[in-house]
Design a protein around this motif. Structure first.
Motif, PDB file in Angstrom:
ATOM      1  N   ASP A  16     -86.989  58.316 -48.526  1.00  0.00           N
ATOM      2  CA  ASP A  16     -86.913  57.501 -47.314  1.00  0.00           C
ATOM      3  C   ASP A  16     -86.524  56.073 -47.675  1.00  0.00           C
ATOM      4  OD1 ASP A  16     -87.209  56.318 -44.837  1.00  0.00           O
ATOM      5  OD2 ASP A  16     -89.073  57.340 -44.367  1.00  0.00           O
ATOM      6  N   PRO A  17     -85.375  55.597 -47.171  1.00  0.00           N
ATOM      7  CA  PRO A  17     -84.996  54.199 -47.411  1.00  0.00           C
ATOM      8  C   PRO A  17     -85.694  53.224 -46.489  1.00  0.00           C
ATOM      9  CG  PRO A  17     -83.305  55.289 -46.120  1.00  0.00           C
ATOM     10  CD  PRO A  17     -84.320  56.350 -46.466  1.00  0.00           C
ATOM     11  N   PHE A  18     -86.471  53.731 -45.519  1.00  0.00           N
ATOM     12  CA  PHE A  18     -87.250  52.907 -44.584  1.00  0.00           C
ATOM     13  C   PHE A  18     -86.381  51.962 -43.758  1.00  0.00           C
ATOM     14  CE2 PHE A  18     -90.780  53.598 -47.823  1.00  0.00           C
ATOM     15  CZ  PHE A  18     -91.384  54.608 -47.084  1.00  0.00           C
ATOM     16  N   GLU A  19     -85.241  52.464 -43.300  1.00  0.00           N
ATOM     17  CA  GLU A  19     -84.466  51.711 -42.320  1.00  0.00           C
ATOM     18  C   GLU A  19     -85.092  51.838 -40.941  1.00  0.00           C
ATOM     19  OE1 GLU A  19     -82.149  49.687 -43.120  1.00  0.00           O
ATOM     20  OE2 GLU A  19     -82.166  50.255 -45.248  1.00  0.00           O
ATOM     21  N   THR A  20     -85.646  53.016 -40.648  1.00  0.00           N
ATOM     22  CA  THR A  20     -86.433  53.263 -39.434  1.00  0.00           C
ATOM     23  C   THR A  20     -87.642  54.095 -39.850  1.00  0.00           C
ATOM     24  OG1 THR A  20     -85.203  55.280 -38.895  1.00  0.00           O
ATOM     25  CG2 THR A  20     -84.407  53.208 -37.926  1.00  0.00           C
ATOM     26  N   LEU A  21     -88.596  54.247 -38.935  1.00  0.00           N
ATOM     27  CA  LEU A  21     -89.798  55.025 -39.229  1.00  0.00           C
ATOM     28  C   LEU A  21     -89.732  56.341 -38.460  1.00  0.00           C
ATOM     29  CD1 LEU A  21     -92.503  55.286 -40.635  1.00  0.00           C
ATOM     30  CD2 LEU A  21     -93.564  54.114 -38.692  1.00  0.00           C
ATOM     31  N   ALA A  22     -89.556  57.438 -39.180  1.00  0.00           N
ATOM     32  CA  ALA A  22     -89.436  58.760 -38.563  1.00  0.00           C
ATOM     33  C   ALA A  22     -90.815  59.414 -38.499  1.00  0.00           C
ATOM     34  CB  ALA A  22     -88.462  59.626 -39.354  1.00  0.00           C
ATOM     35  N   LEU A  23     -91.608  59.010 -37.507  1.00  0.00           N
ATOM     36  CA  LEU A  23     -92.928  59.612 -37.319  1.00  0.00           C
ATOM     37  C   LEU A  23     -92.763  60.993 -36.693  1.00  0.00           C
ATOM     38  CD1 LEU A  23     -95.284  56.751 -36.061  1.00  0.00           C
ATOM     39  CD2 LEU A  23     -95.347  57.940 -38.258  1.00  0.00           C
ATOM     40  N   GLY A  24     -93.466  61.951 -37.244  1.00  0.00           N
ATOM     41  CA  GLY A  24     -93.408  63.312 -36.725  1.00  0.00           C
ATOM     42  C   GLY A  24     -92.476  64.167 -37.536  1.00  0.00           C
ATOM     43  N   THR A  25     -91.171  63.885 -37.471  1.00  0.00           N
ATOM     44  CA  THR A  25     -90.227  64.691 -38.230  1.00  0.00           C
ATOM     45  C   THR A  25     -90.392  64.505 -39.735  1.00  0.00           C
ATOM     46  OG1 THR A  25     -88.602  62.929 -37.915  1.00  0.00           O
ATOM     47  CG2 THR A  25     -88.464  64.825 -36.436  1.00  0.00           C
ATOM     48  N   HIS A  26     -90.757  63.310 -40.158  1.00  0.00           N
ATOM     49  CA  HIS A  26     -90.868  63.006 -41.589  1.00  0.00           C
ATOM     50  C   HIS A  26     -92.322  62.715 -41.960  1.00  0.00           C
ATOM     51  CE1 HIS A  26     -88.611  61.157 -45.216  1.00  0.00           C
ATOM     52  NE2 HIS A  26     -89.853  61.370 -45.570  1.00  0.00           N
ATOM     53  N   TRP A  27     -92.856  61.650 -41.424  1.00  0.00           N
ATOM     54  CA  TRP A  27     -94.209  61.210 -41.746  1.00  0.00           C
ATOM     55  C   TRP A  27     -95.170  61.549 -40.612  1.00  0.00           C
ATOM     56  CZ3 TRP A  27     -94.833  59.511 -46.594  1.00  0.00           C
ATOM     57  CH2 TRP A  27     -93.733  58.965 -47.255  1.00  0.00           C
ATOM     58  N   SER A  28     -96.424  61.775 -40.973  1.00  0.00           N
ATOM     59  CA  SER A  28     -97.466  61.959 -39.964  1.00  0.00           C
ATOM     60  C   SER A  28     -98.764  61.375 -40.487  1.00  0.00           C
ATOM     61  CB  SER A  28     -97.653  63.438 -39.620  1.00  0.00           C
ATOM     62  OG  SER A  28     -98.027  64.179 -40.763  1.00  0.00           O
ATOM     63  N   PHE A  29     -99.611  60.940 -39.557  1.00  0.00           N
ATOM     64  CA  PHE A  29    -100.928  60.419 -39.896  1.00  0.00           C
ATOM     65  C   PHE A  29    -101.949  61.556 -39.917  1.00  0.00           C
ATOM     66  CE2 PHE A  29     -99.077  56.490 -38.078  1.00  0.00           C
ATOM     67  CZ  PHE A  29     -99.415  55.589 -39.065  1.00  0.00           C
ATOM     68  N   PHE A  30    -102.998  61.375 -40.702  1.00  0.00           N
ATOM     69  CA  PHE A  30    -104.109  62.318 -40.718  1.00  0.00           C
ATOM     70  C   PHE A  30    -105.187  61.833 -39.760  1.00  0.00           C
ATOM     71  CE2 PHE A  30    -108.238  63.776 -42.361  1.00  0.00           C
ATOM     72  CZ  PHE A  30    -108.026  65.150 -42.364  1.00  0.00           C
ATOM     73  N   ARG A  31    -105.509  62.668 -38.762  1.00  0.00           N
ATOM     74  CA  ARG A  31    -106.539  62.358 -37.753  1.00  0.00           C
ATOM     75  C   ARG A  31    -106.419  60.924 -37.243  1.00  0.00           C
ATOM     76  NH1 ARG A  31    -111.706  65.210 -40.784  1.00  0.00           N
ATOM     77  NH2 ARG A  31    -110.886  67.339 -40.694  1.00  0.00           N
ATOM     78  N   PRO A  32    -105.315  60.604 -36.635  1.00  0.00           N
ATOM     79  CA  PRO A  32    -105.095  59.203 -36.251  1.00  0.00           C
ATOM     80  C   PRO A  32    -105.967  58.754 -35.091  1.00  0.00           C
ATOM     81  CG  PRO A  32    -103.369  60.598 -35.374  1.00  0.00           C
ATOM     82  CD  PRO A  32    -104.192  61.469 -36.269  1.00  0.00           C
ATOM     83  N   ALA A  33    -106.319  57.472 -35.108  1.00  0.00           N
ATOM     84  CA  ALA A  33    -106.930  56.817 -33.949  1.00  0.00           C
ATOM     85  C   ALA A  33    -105.852  56.613 -32.886  1.00  0.00           C
ATOM     86  CB  ALA A  33    -107.537  55.487 -34.370  1.00  0.00           C
ATOM     87  N   PRO A  34    -106.252  56.323 -31.641  1.00  0.00           N
ATOM     88  CA  PRO A  34    -105.245  56.133 -30.587  1.00  0.00           C
ATOM     89  C   PRO A  34    -104.206  55.067 -30.895  1.00  0.00           C
ATOM     90  CG  PRO A  34    -107.419  56.421 -29.614  1.00  0.00           C
ATOM     91  CD  PRO A  34    -107.627  56.320 -31.093  1.00  0.00           C
ATOM     92  N   ASP A  35    -104.587  54.046 -31.682  1.00  0.00           N
ATOM     93  CA  ASP A  35    -103.637  52.967 -31.988  1.00  0.00           C
ATOM     94  C   ASP A  35    -102.995  53.108 -33.364  1.00  0.00           C
ATOM     95  OD1 ASP A  35    -105.846  52.476 -33.565  1.00  0.00           O
ATOM     96  OD2 ASP A  35    -105.840  50.309 -33.222  1.00  0.00           O
ATOM     97  N   GLU A  36    -103.089  54.279 -33.985  1.00  0.00           N
ATOM     98  CA  GLU A  36    -102.671  54.427 -35.378  1.00  0.00           C
ATOM     99  C   GLU A  36    -101.202  54.067 -35.586  1.00  0.00           C
ATOM    100  OE1 GLU A  36    -104.590  54.545 -38.612  1.00  0.00           O
ATOM    101  OE2 GLU A  36    -105.552  55.907 -37.181  1.00  0.00           O
TER     102      GLU A  36
END
Length: 529
Positions: A351-371
């Motif tokens: 990931d070059p981190f030009e954008t943040l691909a949440l879901g397709t690439h990265w995901s949080f573990f048990r996220p809070a509502p504001d994660e």
């Protein structure tokens, strides 16, 4: 079911030691296993490029596959459990090559189990069982598979899992549930009508078989040749490799009565020497040229840590109106489904981190509502605000890796008061990795913070983790990766899996930031080995 050295599929060192009795006699090495093709970041892919494929079609933790045929298109999603955004929808035209579209579920509603993905009257539906307090089943819907998807609607089904949407010959809509039960749905599919009723007694295996439990679950309904077929998993999802299996029943009417298949079980791992363990949770789907296939999951021999991976098995309809699967133990290449066009398979995990691909690439573990507000990516930098004290309570950002050996490395710099690093994360009680603050390192092992040796690099360094078939090593660089020094701590992680910890998850690579302030991650590079 004695396991000998020929049956370890080339495992070596500690991984093989877990499977072999200490007094096992020496034996010739196993024959070379078929080789996968390689795609993004050298990741293995199923399509061999010569009209054949080699399972898995989706490597890594892709359990409880829910598949939908929609004209020439196929859509697939999986149980996402505690990872959010979740329920990523994948698209294919040939059942072998898949590309991600995006997540359907963004709000944490609990641990997501086996879902039902359907299309009815031009609208897409996902019926989602969750383990929460209390357990229940939700439904979301969308007019386009890409979304936007609706907010979750609670169907108030506290005692069942694994729903499957089905439409009866009279047009009524139903959810079939675990345990041979079902409940009627309203005409719009967004609420239930009446009470749960028991309609089917699943076939039972011989009592001498090694299984985890009876646990009839994961019903899938398909209509073919004048029958409704109900495909069910029994034997328990994990536990002994020979436990999980696929059984079938049929009926002329969705309202029953149901007749168990005389050839049950349709699929079962018979011996732990096979390449794929605990095979079950099957769906039947028609291929592009009218042939039929089964999609189900299984554990790779010796690699419970990778979770349940998605497998594709050819179907043959028999003269008596039943079906059988013809792929054997799925250790060898098979002919691809006829017809259809291949889409580019998978995605890069680097990931070059030009954008943040949440879901397709990265995901949080048990996220809070504001994660999601913690993370942002722009101009080659991922900024992750610190939370918690360690990986245990910092909700790491994770990805799914489907290879038995891989390396990840990343440049990291931190604010004063921040601890950050790279992890291999099963859940908040079982993980390992390496973090650092401005003065010291912190090693994570068995889900605990272990040693804290001095950190000579300060608040900026490049970190590398290698997971070579469960043997984990760490390397560090203070000059952006031009020179490396091995960190004086190694680990063995073959026990970081469901049969040790529970939870039906996988050991996922990721990154975290804890304490105060924020960490910045750059040039995340993933390479399958």
């Amino acid at each position: 079911m004695k396991l000998n050295r020929r049956e370890t599929f080339g495992l070596t060192g500690s991984a093989a030691a877990l499977l072999l009795p200490s007094a096992a006699p020496a034996a010739p090495p196993p024959a070379a296993a078929p080789q996968w093709r390689r795609g993004f970041d050298n990741q293995r892919i199923a399509d061999l490029g010569d009209g054949r494929f080699l399972n898995p079609i989706m490597a890594g933790d892709r359990p409880d596959p829910a598949i939908l045929k929609d004209g020439k298109d196929y859509y697939l999603t999986f149980s996402s459990f505690d990872s959010y955004p979740g329920l990523v929808i994948w698209h294919s035209r040939d059942l072998v090559n898949w590309r991600p579209i995006g997540p359907a579920l963004t709000r944490n509603i609990g641990s997501v189990w086996a879902v039902s993905l359907e299309k009815h009257d031009g609208r897409y539906f996902l019926y989602i069982p969750v383990k929460a307090n209390p357990n229940t089943t939700y439904v979301i819907h969308a007019d386009r598979i890409e979304g936007p998807w609706s907010d979750p609607i609670d169907l108030h089904l506290p005692n069942h899992i694994d729903p499957c949407h089905a439409v009866a010959e009279d047009g009524s809509r139903w959810l079939f549930l675990s345990g041979g039960d079902r409940i009627r749905l309203s005409a719009d599919g967004l609420s239930t009508v009446g009470k749960v009723e028991h309609v089917y007694d699943p076939w039972h295996y011989p009592e001498e078989w090694d299984v985890e439990s009876f646990s009839p679950e994961g019903p899938k309904i398909v209509r073919h040749g004048g029958y409704y077929y109900q495909i069910t998993a029994v034997g328990g999802t994990a536990g002994p490799p020979t436990g999980h299996m696929v059984i079938a029943a049929r009926s002329r009417s969705l309202h029953g009565p149901w007749e168990n298949c005389p050839a049950n079980p349709i699929v079962r791992t018979k011996d732990q020497s096979e390449r794929w363990w605990s095979r079950g949770h099957a769906s039947l789907v028609e291929g592009p040229a009218g042939d039929w296939w089964a999609v189900y999951h299984g554990f790779e021999n010796g690699y419970w840590t990778l979770g349940r991976q998605t497998l594709l098995d050819p179907i043959e309809w028999t003269a008596d109106g039943w079906f059988r699967m013809t792929g054997g133990d799925l250790s060898q290449p098979l002919a691809k489904p006829r017809g259809g066009e291949a889409v580019p398979h998978g995605m890069a995990l680097s990931d070059p981190f030009e954008t943040l691909a949440l879901g397709t690439h990265w995901s949080f573990f048990r996220p809070a509502p504001d994660e999601a507000s913690r993370a942002s990516a722009k101009g080659g930098t991922l900024t992750l605000k610190a939370r918690g004290t360690a990986p245990v309570d910092s909700s790491p950002l994770m990805l799914i890796a489907g290879d038995t050996a891989y390396r990840m490395e990343c440049e990291i710099d931190i604010d004063p008061g921040t601890t950050a690093g790279l992890v291999l994360f099963y859940d908040d009680k079982l993980y390992c990795g390496l973090g650092f603050d401005g003065a010291r390192f912190v090693t994570h092992q068995y889900g605990m913070d272990r040693g804290r040796p001095a950190n000579p690099y300060g608040r900026r360094l490049t970190m590398r983790i290698t997971n070579d078939r469960h043997i984990v090593s760490f390397h560090l660089s203070g000059d952006g990766g031009r020179t490396w020094k091995r960190f004086d701590r190694g680990m063995e992680v073959s026990g970081y899996h469901h049969n040790v910890r529970g939870g039906f998850l996988m050991l996922r690579p990721g990154l975290y930031a804890a304490g105060q302030g924020a960490a910045r991650f750059r040039n995340f590079r993933f390479t399958a080995l």
